[in-house]
Design a protein around this motif. Structure first.
Motif, short mmCIF file in Angstrom:
data_model
loop_
_atom_site.label_atom_id
_atom_site.label_comp_id
_atom_site.label_asym_id
_atom_site.label_seq_id
_atom_site.Cartn_x
_atom_site.Cartn_y
_atom_site.Cartn_z
N ALA A 1 0.82 -1.20 0.00
CA ALA A 1 0.00 0.00 0.00
C ALA A 1 0.86 1.25 0.00
O ALA A 1 0.55 2.24 -0.71
CB ALA A 1 -0.91 -0.02 1.23
N THR A 2 1.94 1.24 0.78
CA THR A 2 2.83 2.41 0.82
C THR A 2 3.46 2.68 -0.54
O THR A 2 3.58 3.83 -0.98
CB THR A 2 3.93 2.19 1.87
OG1 THR A 2 3.33 1.89 3.14
CG2 THR A 2 4.81 3.41 2.00
N ALA A 3 3.85 1.59 -1.23
CA ALA A 3 4.44 1.76 -2.56
C ALA A 3 3.43 2.31 -3.55
O ALA A 3 3.74 3.20 -4.36
CB ALA A 3 4.99 0.41 -3.05
N PHE A 4 2.19 1.81 -3.50
CA PHE A 4 1.15 2.35 -4.38
C PHE A 4 0.89 3.82 -4.07
O PHE A 4 0.64 4.63 -4.98
CB PHE A 4 -0.14 1.55 -4.23
CG PHE A 4 -0.19 0.32 -5.10
CD1 PHE A 4 0.01 0.40 -6.46
CD2 PHE A 4 -0.46 -0.92 -4.55
CE1 PHE A 4 -0.04 -0.73 -7.27
CE2 PHE A 4 -0.52 -2.06 -5.34
CZ PHE A 4 -0.30 -1.96 -6.70
N TYR A 5 0.90 4.17 -2.79
CA TYR A 5 0.68 5.57 -2.39
C TYR A 5 1.78 6.46 -2.95
O TYR A 5 1.51 7.55 -3.48
CB TYR A 5 0.60 5.67 -0.88
CG TYR A 5 0.15 7.02 -0.37
CD1 TYR A 5 -1.20 7.27 -0.13
CD2 TYR A 5 1.07 8.05 -0.14
CE1 TYR A 5 -1.62 8.51 0.33
CE2 TYR A 5 0.65 9.29 0.32
CZ TYR A 5 -0.70 9.51 0.56
OH TYR A 5 -1.11 10.74 0.99
N MET A 6 3.03 6.02 -2.82
CA MET A 6 4.15 6.81 -3.34
C MET A 6 4.11 6.89 -4.85
O MET A 6 4.60 7.86 -5.45
CB MET A 6 5.47 6.21 -2.86
CG MET A 6 5.64 6.20 -1.35
SD MET A 6 5.57 7.86 -0.61
CE MET A 6 7.02 8.60 -1.34
N ALA A 7 3.53 5.87 -5.49
CA ALA A 7 3.39 5.89 -6.95
C ALA A 7 2.15 6.67 -7.39
O ALA A 7 1.83 6.70 -8.58
CB ALA A 7 3.31 4.47 -7.49
N GLU A 8 1.43 7.26 -6.42
CA GLU A 8 0.24 8.07 -6.65
C GLU A 8 -0.90 7.27 -7.24
O GLU A 8 -1.77 7.81 -7.94
CB GLU A 8 0.56 9.28 -7.54
CG GLU A 8 1.58 10.23 -6.92
CD GLU A 8 1.82 11.46 -7.78
OE1 GLU A 8 1.19 11.54 -8.86
OE2 GLU A 8 2.60 12.33 -7.37
N ASP A 9 -0.92 5.98 -6.96
CA ASP A 9 -2.07 5.14 -7.31
C ASP A 9 -2.89 4.98 -6.03
O ASP A 9 -2.82 3.96 -5.33
CB ASP A 9 -1.59 3.78 -7.84
CG ASP A 9 -2.72 3.01 -8.51
OD1 ASP A 9 -3.89 3.32 -8.25
OD2 ASP A 9 -2.42 2.06 -9.28
N PHE A 10 -3.68 5.99 -5.73
CA PHE A 10 -4.30 6.08 -4.41
C PHE A 10 -5.44 5.09 -4.22
O PHE A 10 -5.71 4.67 -3.10
CB PHE A 10 -4.79 7.51 -4.17
CG PHE A 10 -3.71 8.54 -4.27
CD1 PHE A 10 -2.66 8.54 -3.35
CD2 PHE A 10 -3.71 9.48 -5.27
CE1 PHE A 10 -1.65 9.49 -3.42
CE2 PHE A 10 -2.71 10.44 -5.37
CZ PHE A 10 -1.67 10.43 -4.44
N SER A 11 -6.14 4.71 -5.29
CA SER A 11 -7.24 3.76 -5.14
C SER A 11 -6.71 2.39 -4.70
O SER A 11 -7.26 1.75 -3.79
CB SER A 11 -8.01 3.64 -6.45
OG SER A 11 -7.17 3.17 -7.49
N LYS A 12 -5.62 1.93 -5.33
CA LYS A 12 -5.03 0.65 -4.91
C LYS A 12 -4.41 0.77 -3.53
O LYS A 12 -4.46 -0.18 -2.73
CB LYS A 12 -3.98 0.22 -5.93
CG LYS A 12 -4.53 -0.14 -7.29
CD LYS A 12 -3.41 -0.59 -8.22
CE LYS A 12 -3.94 -0.86 -9.61
NZ LYS A 12 -2.85 -1.25 -10.55
#
Length: 579
Positions: free
Chosen positions: A421-432
């Motif tokens: 989840a942290t990696a998706f957040y940093m990648a700006e994929d907030f829904s995932k």
């Protein structure tokens, strides 16, 4: 039946027939001794001279008929002994094996790698399983951020199926993916359903695991199968719980939220359970139903007879003796069988599956970097991934990509939901990121999920999640700071909404699936419109028209009923955590 169970239960029903192997071995030895041409004789002559001096058939061709006769006689002895490894169900019996279905209704189950969705396909498979089950009680537990008993143990399919069809993530009062909360509901069913002895099966339908789900489920089922369940007490014998995992997903099709096939299969192996993936045909539910019946038979106290499993060997024995219908057919049949085996087409499914997997991973990579890699770059990346897989675990690769700032790649490698989840957040994929944050019930995970909702302009949902964090963890100052900032944004939107309440561009209206950014303008309703009419039973029975009007007011949507029920249960648990 799995290999370990087969080995543990394998025996012969009539073992004394195996004593025939001793006289048969003696007769075979005497026969070979009286026929020297059957022996393997070594000479000092060169091979080409030895072959020229021999007359007629020799070597393995000469010994072939005796070999087949020996095989046939051994198979006949095995048939007479009666091998068996499972019991035969009584034709007068009834399948009374209780089944508890634990269905994952989190947001990831809406992925469409299985059409029309993972959840819809899972519900179709559950309906197919109910059609296959002949008798036996079935219960349904649904879970996301909380777990609830949607249907207690029942045999009534007419009641079960409408409630199953109404299940959706919108009914759940709390988002998340916590299968471990369903274990308490299983214990409630074991107590209230009076399952104090015999066997019960738990069919867990899901597409992945939460942060703490694996360890708690392993401990629960290991203890349950040892008769050490803490909540099932005052019984002489504890029920044997079998875990069957139905993986709802397709590993060959790319999806935004990956299907954790390997993790689910490994979990089933660790608890001695059974894993089954969803298939196109009905073979998956046939296998699951067979596992349920097998668990009941193994743990049953009744004395069902052992099933003689030697009947297929009769056809093998007949085929061997048919070779002697004419002279020389033994050799001809061997040649035909060899040619058929060698000329059989080689399967290509394995290579196709690998190609699809690689193609799917390239699609994900392309979306992450927003650029289509060249053929050379794609090959280099595959070779590099192969090299990393040989030396590093997926978690180590994820940390490596994360430290380099390649967050999309890191999210694809991580298996831990919080890091993913942290990696998706940093990648700006907030829904995932929000979906994977909700797979853990810690303060950091809930805080991250609230931040992800804020980034998607889901301000109302984010505010509720911040409030939940502060309710469970009052000392979490970061959540308090973010909540204050978010409340200011909501207040500004509310003021703008109130100023435009009477216009067509009302900002407070929720348009379809658009994010809810404010509370909206408050609508004032007169007290006269809220007056409810009440009727007595005598009035309803005396007037048919009044009865029909009253029946129309009765809520008939099972989805609303379940949503209300789940919300009340969650509120009660929060007020009384011990319940």
């Amino acid at each position: 039946m799995d290999l370990s169970t087969l080995v543990s239960q394998f025996h012969f029903i009539r073992p004394y027939w195996l004593l025939l192997c001793l006289p048969f071995a003696v007769l075979l030895w005497l026969y070979i001794r009286r026929n020297p041409e059957l022996k393997v004789q070594k000479t000092s002559l060169p091979e080409h001279i030895e072959a020229a001096l021999k007359v007629g058939d020799a070597g393995w061709l000469k010994r072939l008929p005796v070999t087949f006769w020996a095989m046939g006689f051994c198979i006949a002895i095995i048939i007479a002994a009666g091998p068996s490894w499972q019991r035969q169900a009584s034709p007068f019996g009834e399948d009374k094996a209780p089944l508890i279905i634990m269905l994952d209704v989190s947001e990831s189950m809406l992925q469409t790698d299985l059409q029309p969705s993972r959840l819809q396909r899972a519900k179709q498979k559950i309906a197919d399983l109910l059609a296959l089950r002949d008798g036996g009680r079935t219960a349904l537990i649904v879970y996301a951020g909380s777990a609830h008993i949607a249907m207690p143990l029942t045999k009534d399919k007419a009641v079960f199926l409408p409630l199953l069809d109404a299940i959706s993530p919108k009914l759940m009062p709390r988002k998340g993916k916590f299968a471990e909360y369903g274990l308490i509901e299983i214990d409630k069913l074991l107590i209230n359903g009076d399952i104090n002895a015999g066997a019960a099966s738990v069919l867990w339908v899901t597409d992945g695991l939460g942060s703490d789900s694996k360890s708690q489920i392993i401990d629960y089922f290991n203890q349950a199968n040892k008769g050490a369940s803490a909540l099932v007490t005052n019984t002489d014998r504890k029920p044997s719980l079998q875990l069957i995992i139905l993986g709802s997903g397709n590993s060959d099709v790319s999806a935004e939220i990956e299907f954790q096939h390997d993790e689910l299969s490994g979990l089933a192996s660790e608890v001695g359970g059974y894993y089954q993936s969803i298939t196109v045909n009905n073979s998956d539910m046939v296998n699951v139903n067979r596992q349920i019946a097998r668990n009941m038979i193994i743990n049953s106290d009744s004395a069902e007879p052992w099933q003689d499993m030697s009947y297929p060997l009769v056809f093998v024995l007949v085929a061997i003796f048919l070779m002697w219908f004419r002279k020389g057919w033994t050799l001809q049949w061997c040649v035909v069988a060899t040619i058929m085996v060698l000329s059989a087409p080689q399967p290509v499914l394995a290579s196709t599956g690998i190609y699809q997997t690689i193609a799917a991973s390239n699609v994900v990579f392309t979306v992450a970097v927003e650029a289509a890699p060249s053929r050379v770059d794609s090959i280099q990346q595959r070779l590099l991934d192969t090299w990393y897989d040989a030396w590093l675990t997926r978690e180590q690769q994820g940390h490596m990509y994360f430290s380099k700032g390649q967050y999309a790649k890191a999210a694809a490698k991580f298996t831990d939901p919080l890091w993913k989840a942290t990696a998706f957040y940093m990648a700006e994929d907030f829904s995932k990121a929000h979906i994977y944050f909700m797979r853990s019930d810690s303060a950091a995970s809930l805080f991250g999920a609230a931040n992800a909702l804020t980034q998607q302009r889901e301000y109302i949902a984010a505010r509720q999640l911040y409030q939940q964090v502060l309710q469970q963890y009052p000392s979490y100052t970061s959540a308090q700071v973010n909540l204050q900032k978010l409340q200011k944004i909501i207040d500004d939107i509310n003021r703008q909404s109130e100023s435009q309440a009477n216009t067509e561009n009302e900002a407070s209206k929720e348009l379809g699936d658009a994010p809810q950014t404010s509370d909206g303008a408050e609508e004032k309703v007169s007290a006269e419109m809220l007056v409810q009419q009440t009727y007595t039973a005598e009035q309803l029975l005396a007037d048919d028209a009044l009865t029909q009007a009253w029946m129309k007011r009765v809520e008939g949507d099972p989805g609303r009923f379940l949503a209300t029920k789940f919300n009340l249960q969650l509120n009660q648990r929060q007020k009384s955590p011990t319940k």
